[in-house]
Design a protein around this motif. Structure first.
Motif, short mmCIF file in Angstrom:
data_model
loop_
_atom_site.label_atom_id
_atom_site.label_comp_id
_atom_site.label_asym_id
_atom_site.label_seq_id
_atom_site.Cartn_x
_atom_site.Cartn_y
_atom_site.Cartn_z
N ILE A 160 0.94 -1.24 -0.12
CA ILE A 160 -0.07 -0.07 0.10
C ILE A 160 1.10 1.22 0.13
O ILE A 160 1.65 1.74 1.23
CB ILE A 160 -0.82 -0.03 1.28
CG1 ILE A 160 -1.71 -1.13 1.33
CG2 ILE A 160 -1.69 1.30 1.37
CD1 ILE A 160 -2.76 -1.34 2.51
N LEU A 161 0.73 2.16 -0.81
CA LEU A 161 1.67 3.20 -1.19
C LEU A 161 0.84 4.47 -0.93
O LEU A 161 -0.02 4.88 -1.57
CB LEU A 161 2.08 3.46 -2.64
CG LEU A 161 2.89 2.06 -3.15
CD1 LEU A 161 3.26 2.22 -4.62
CD2 LEU A 161 3.86 1.57 -2.22
N ASP A 162 0.93 4.97 0.42
CA ASP A 162 0.05 5.83 1.09
C ASP A 162 0.64 7.17 0.94
O ASP A 162 1.35 7.64 1.93
CB ASP A 162 -0.14 5.37 2.59
CG ASP A 162 -1.27 6.31 3.00
OD1 ASP A 162 -1.96 7.03 2.50
OD2 ASP A 162 -1.44 6.39 4.45
N GLY A 163 0.58 7.75 -0.25
CA GLY A 163 1.52 8.95 -0.50
C GLY A 163 1.59 9.28 -1.84
O GLY A 163 1.14 8.61 -2.81
N ILE A 164 1.92 10.40 -2.09
CA ILE A 164 2.19 10.81 -3.62
C ILE A 164 3.70 10.62 -4.01
O ILE A 164 4.58 10.95 -3.20
CB ILE A 164 2.03 12.28 -3.94
CG1 ILE A 164 0.52 12.77 -3.14
CG2 ILE A 164 2.12 12.83 -5.35
CD1 ILE A 164 -0.61 12.16 -4.13
N ILE A 165 3.68 9.86 -5.00
CA ILE A 165 5.28 9.25 -5.53
C ILE A 165 5.86 10.40 -6.23
O ILE A 165 5.17 11.10 -7.09
CB ILE A 165 5.21 8.10 -6.30
CG1 ILE A 165 4.57 6.81 -5.49
CG2 ILE A 165 6.34 7.83 -7.02
CD1 ILE A 165 4.03 5.64 -6.49
N ASP A 166 6.98 10.83 -6.08
CA ASP A 166 7.63 11.95 -6.37
C ASP A 166 7.90 11.71 -7.95
O ASP A 166 9.07 10.87 -8.18
CB ASP A 166 8.96 12.18 -5.53
CG ASP A 166 9.62 13.46 -6.15
OD1 ASP A 166 9.09 14.25 -6.68
OD2 ASP A 166 10.63 13.84 -5.43
N ASP B 54 4.13 18.53 -10.89
CA ASP B 54 3.20 19.46 -11.52
C ASP B 54 1.91 19.62 -11.32
O ASP B 54 1.33 20.73 -11.02
CB ASP B 54 3.61 19.55 -13.06
CG ASP B 54 4.88 19.85 -13.52
OD1 ASP B 54 5.70 20.48 -12.76
OD2 ASP B 54 5.28 19.35 -14.51
N LEU B 55 1.30 18.44 -10.99
CA LEU B 55 0.00 18.19 -10.62
C LEU B 55 -0.37 18.52 -9.25
O LEU B 55 -1.46 18.97 -8.91
CB LEU B 55 -0.41 16.73 -10.89
CG LEU B 55 -1.76 16.13 -10.88
CD1 LEU B 55 -2.67 17.08 -11.93
CD2 LEU B 55 -1.93 14.91 -10.95
N HIS B 56 0.27 18.23 -8.18
CA HIS B 56 -0.01 18.58 -7.04
C HIS B 56 0.83 19.55 -6.14
O HIS B 56 0.22 19.96 -5.25
CB HIS B 56 0.34 17.12 -6.20
CG HIS B 56 -0.24 15.98 -6.62
ND1 HIS B 56 -1.80 15.77 -6.28
CD2 HIS B 56 0.18 14.92 -7.31
CE1 HIS B 56 -2.29 14.60 -6.77
NE2 HIS B 56 -1.17 14.22 -7.54
N ASN B 57 1.93 20.20 -6.75
CA ASN B 57 2.68 21.45 -6.11
C ASN B 57 2.89 21.16 -4.64
O ASN B 57 2.64 21.98 -3.72
CB ASN B 57 1.72 22.61 -6.41
CG ASN B 57 2.43 23.93 -6.06
OD1 ASN B 57 3.63 23.83 -6.38
ND2 ASN B 57 1.79 24.99 -5.71
N LEU B 58 3.25 19.89 -4.38
CA LEU B 58 3.85 19.65 -2.92
C LEU B 58 5.31 19.65 -2.91
O LEU B 58 5.94 19.87 -3.67
CB LEU B 58 3.64 18.39 -2.82
CG LEU B 58 2.00 17.73 -2.73
CD1 LEU B 58 1.78 16.25 -2.55
CD2 LEU B 58 1.22 18.19 -1.61
N ASP B 59 5.83 19.93 -1.55
CA ASP B 59 7.19 19.78 -1.23
C ASP B 59 7.70 18.50 -1.40
O ASP B 59 7.13 17.63 -0.95
CB ASP B 59 7.00 20.08 0.47
CG ASP B 59 8.50 19.92 0.92
OD1 ASP B 59 9.41 19.63 -0.01
OD2 ASP B 59 8.73 20.44 1.99
#
Length: 227
Positions: free
Chosen positions: A172-178, A184-189
């Motif tokens: 289970i990959l519980d997060g956004i993969i870098d 570009d899509l999520h604008n996350l750190d």
């Protein structure tokens, strides 16, 4: 067979996690074969550009791969089809596309590889899940329904094939993969995202667990992720 290297086969071997997985296994002596809808610019090992839901093409191509390399030692199902939309705006075709991409492709992959792995003495079959494997969120009905089904399929395969020597596990990959796309899509750190190479290292560990301590389900998330 072309050589004596063990084979790692990754379905959904695009840029990002797919290629990171192939890179990690080739680092320690595996022959790498990737499958996917679109060939990435940089390819590790062999790559077959194909529709992973095609019930005639998938068995045919995998039979060719096995004839060349022998049965795979590690198989990783890493396909995804993300649809985010209100339920009232989600068409049946959207559900069919997500189910096909994630569930039908896993069935075809498993049907083509598990029995050869059993006959060769075993191996590891890993399925990439997501947060939506455990809970369905607002506007994620198509994605979550497919991920739930994929988790159930993996559990059934584990109970059937573990006694035959194949380690079947669900990650289970519980997060956004870098990746460049996700940035570009999520604008996350980036520090709060999952590094593909770190996920690949965890999968390497799953594939090398002793039989006395096999993991069936592993959840991975960034330290900053709530759960």
């Amino acid at each position: 067979m072309s050589d004596d290297k063990p084979l790692v086969l990754v379905a959904g071997a695009g840029a990002g996690l797919g290629q990171a997985l192939l890179s990690r296994f080739t680092k320690d002596g595996f022959a790498a074969v990737g499958l996917g809808r679109t060939q990435p610019e940089t390819v590790i090992g062999q790559f077959f550009e194909m529709d992973l839901t095609d019930e005639s093409a998938v068995p045919s191509i995998l039979a060719q791969v096995i004839a060349e390399h022998g049965p795979p030692k590690v198989v990783i199902h890493n396909t995804s089809e993300l649809i985010i939309a209100p339920f009232a705006e989600t068409r049946l075709a959207d559900y069919q596309r997500t189910w096909g991409s994630m569930v039908q492709s896993a069935i075809l992959l498993a049907q083509s590889t598990l029995q050869p792995m059993v006959r060769a003495g075993g191996g590891t079959f890993i399925v990439s899940g997501a947060t939506a494997s455990l809970r369905g969120g607002t506007r994620f009905s198509a994605f979550a329904s497919a991920k739930f089904a994929l988790r159930g399929l993996t559990q059934s395969l584990a109970r059937e094939y573990q006694p035959a020597g194949v380690h079947v596990c669900h990650a289970i990959l519980d997060g956004i993969i870098d990746t460049a796309r996700s940035r570009d899509l999520h604008n996350l750190d980036p520090g709060k995202m999952m590094k593909p190479e770190d996920i690949a290292e965890a999968y390497w560990g799953l594939a090398h667990q002793p039989k006395s301590t096999w993991t069936h389900e592993l959840d991975l998330r960034p330290a900053s992720e709530g759960f």
